[in-house]
Design an enzyme around this catalytic site. Structure first.
Site, PDB file in Angstrom:
ATOM      1  N   SER A  64       0.808  -1.224   0.000  1.00  0.00           N
ATOM      2  CA  SER A  64       0.000   0.000   0.000  1.00  0.00           C
ATOM      3  C   SER A  64       0.843   1.277   0.000  1.00  0.00           C
ATOM      4  O   SER A  64       1.581   1.528  -0.943  1.00  0.00           O
ATOM      5  CB  SER A  64      -0.954  -0.045   1.195  1.00  0.00           C
ATOM      6  OG  SER A  64      -1.853   1.021   1.151  1.00  0.00           O
ATOM      7  N   ARG A 497      -3.605   5.702  21.952  1.00  0.00           N
ATOM      8  CA  ARG A 497      -3.803   4.273  21.664  1.00  0.00           C
ATOM      9  C   ARG A 497      -2.475   3.658  21.233  1.00  0.00           C
ATOM     10  O   ARG A 497      -1.650   4.331  20.590  1.00  0.00           O
ATOM     11  CB  ARG A 497      -4.874   4.058  20.584  1.00  0.00           C
ATOM     12  CG  ARG A 497      -4.649   4.796  19.295  1.00  0.00           C
ATOM     13  CD  ARG A 497      -5.747   4.501  18.276  1.00  0.00           C
ATOM     14  NE  ARG A 497      -5.599   3.169  17.698  1.00  0.00           N
ATOM     15  CZ  ARG A 497      -4.857   2.899  16.618  1.00  0.00           C
ATOM     16  NH1 ARG A 497      -4.192   3.864  15.992  1.00  0.00           N
ATOM     17  NH2 ARG A 497      -4.779   1.672  16.155  1.00  0.00           N
TER      18      ARG A 497
END
Length: 540
Positions: A64, A497
């Site tokens: 990607s 996170r």
């Protein structure tokens, strides 16, 4: 299973000593030279998965938006969706097995997953334009062949095109024809039908500059160009003939650095967009008359699509339930606009496409986009049937016309996965139909200033989150500290996170001004450093 053949072929694709990799949201990704054994073994796994679900499975060789030296691989499930979570676990086990354990682990997977050896296996393969991709996809073929699977190699395709092919094959052609021509025809036909309706149809040719990240998107757009109606004038930049894949260009670069890609010359108020390396993400942008750069990210794309679909659904007069699915990274202004102005329900889920996709399936019409530009729209079977029926049979002209527009939207959208080509055509059609300029689109709401930071930690697992990653449960005291810091700023929020791939903690903060967003992000990063075992010097 021929264990001698497996031994022989496996020895040709040896696992580097001491290497362990984890199958994550993006499959496996690392330096290309470390992936040969992974590709061979994912060929094996695809055969097992195909036999278990008695369907064709996809394998895409791509990394990607990663640098050109990297590569990766992901498996595609029967309806074009991500690999089932239980099989992600099998993928990791198989990838990290020592040579001598392969046979045993394959047997274990077959038992656990009730793999039927008497069923035929079928695998579709695709790859991106990286120099390493062709050789690596050959290793995939070795893995498929050694277990007696059938395969079709599509060669160079975008990731969403492979997802599309797999879905077409497993729906016996209901979703479309499993060929590139089938894909181009389906999308261009729907797009042409849509822009016929546009108020400015035919008179102003609609120019769009596209940065293709020096990747596969450029090849496929040029193949598709002959299918487009002449109103559409696309100008492709970073087509891969001169520069390296993703180098200072592409959707990820533009989103992260908030500036135009190299190799694309922007004039004031021109509509521009960027694909990422495998063409499953898109962001738009423009420069205003003063030369100021404006990014239009996934949140604003989701908002534009939601406005359009909501108007059509109201015209059709059906009680179809529509919702937007976001992650905690979505800009607070977009959430507020959708909920308060547009009155569309918004749901927040954990980061990762599979979580968004899964949630969006709960509604008649589920719109999901990550801020990074990856997203699509899902229509329930019932909603699709109803819309197609109205487009054919509805007596009321206005309702029938609205249903026809919705029907073409259903055909134009790649519902299997985020697709930069499809999303671009959806956006271009909506802008044309609504007579909107890129500036008017941008002005729907103003993003709250925000900042993304990361802090290196000794072990990312010390941070555990809840409430779709918006609140930290551990380490003790961290969330309380964040809450106290957030109270010092207007229109502010912040969350932390753990990264899915490396020992860093990601921090997001937004507030009423850029200065305040930066200050809040910095203060939160210090809190993470001190309470979650930061490494190296404290954040500056």
């Amino acid at each position: 299973m021929d264990s001698e053949a497996l031994k022989k072929y496996s020895a040709l694709h040896p696992k580097p000593a001491g290497l362990t990799l984890q199958y994550g949201t993006a499959g496996f990704r690392t330096k290309a030279e470390q992936l040969d054994h992974i590709m061979f073994r994912m060929g094996l796994l695809a055969v097992l998965r195909s036999k278990a679900v008695v369907s064709t499975i996809g394998i895409m060789v791509t990394a990607s938006h990663n640098p050109e030296e990297d590569n990766g691989v992901k498996l595609v499930d029967p309806l074009g969706e991500m690999l089932h979570p239980s099989w992600e676990e099998y993928a990791t086990q198989l990838a990290n097995a020592e040579e001598g354990e392969l046979q045993r682990i394959i047997t274990e997977i077959c038992q656990k997953a009730a793999v039927n050896h008497h069923k035929d296996a079928s695998v579709f393969i695709g790859r991106d334009t990286r120099p390493s991709s062709e050789k690596l996809s050959q290793s995939v073929i070795d893995g498929i062949s050694v277990l007696g699977g059938q395969y079709h190699d599509y060669g160079l395709v975008t990731t969403p095109q492979l997802h599309y092919m797999v879905c077409c094959r497993n729906t016996q052609g209901q979703y479309g024809k499993a060929t590139l021509e089938g894909y181009y025809e389906k999308l261009s036909k729907a797009f042409t039908e849509l822009i016929k309706q546009s108020p400015s149809s035919g008179e102003s040719q609609r120019h769009l500059k596209i940065d293709c990240a020096n990747g596969i998107g450029a090849l496929k757009l040029s193949e598709m160009e002959s299918y487009f109606p002449e109103e559409v004038l696309i100008h492709v930049y970073n087509d891969g003939t001169k520069e390296k894949l993703n180098h200072l260009c592409g959707a990820d670069f533009v989103k992260v650095h908030q500036k135009p890609p190299r190799g694309l010359d922007m004039k004031p108020n021109e509509r521009c967009c960027s694909f990422d390396g495998d063409a499953d993400r898109i962001v738009y942008y423009y420069k205003d008359a003063t030369g100021h750069f404006h990014l239009i990210d996934g949140d604003k794309i989701a908002t534009l699509i939601s406005i359009f679909l909501k108007e059509l659904l109201a015209k059709v007069g059906q009680t179809l339930k529509m919702a937007v699915v976001q992650t905690a990274y979505a800009n607070g202004s977009s959430t507020r606009y959708l909920e308060e102005t547009l009155k569309v329900p918004v749901h927040c889920v954990k980061t990762g496409v599979k979580h968004l996709h899964h949630k969006a399936q709960e509604f008649d019409v589920g719109v999901y986009f990550e801020a990074n530009g990856h997203g699509t729209v899902l229509f329930s079977k019932a909603a699709e049937t109803k819309i197609r029926q109205l487009a054919k049979e509805e007596k009321d002209d206005e309702k029938r016309e609205a249903a026809k527009v919705l029907e073409n939207m259903i055909d134009l959208i790649n519902q299997t996965v985020g697709d930069a080509v499809s999303d671009m055509l959806v956006i271009e059609a909506i802008l044309a139909l609504k007579g909107l300029t890129v500036q008017q689109w941008d002005a729907i709401y103003t993003d709250l200033p925000n900042r993304l930071l990361k802090v290196q930690v000794a072990d990312r697992r010390v941070i555990d989150t809840t409430d779709a990653e918006r609140r930290a449960v551990t380490p003790p005291g961290l969330q309380e500290k964040i809450d106290a810091l957030v109270k010092n700023y207007r229109l502010s929020r912040a969350f932390v996170r753990p990264s899915g791939t490396e020992d860093v903690v990601r921090i997001y903060a937004e507030a009423d001004t850029q200065e305040n967003a930066d200050a809040l992000a910095h203060e939160v990063s210090l809190a993470v450093y001190h309470l979650a075992g930061g490494k190296g010097a404290p954040p500056q």
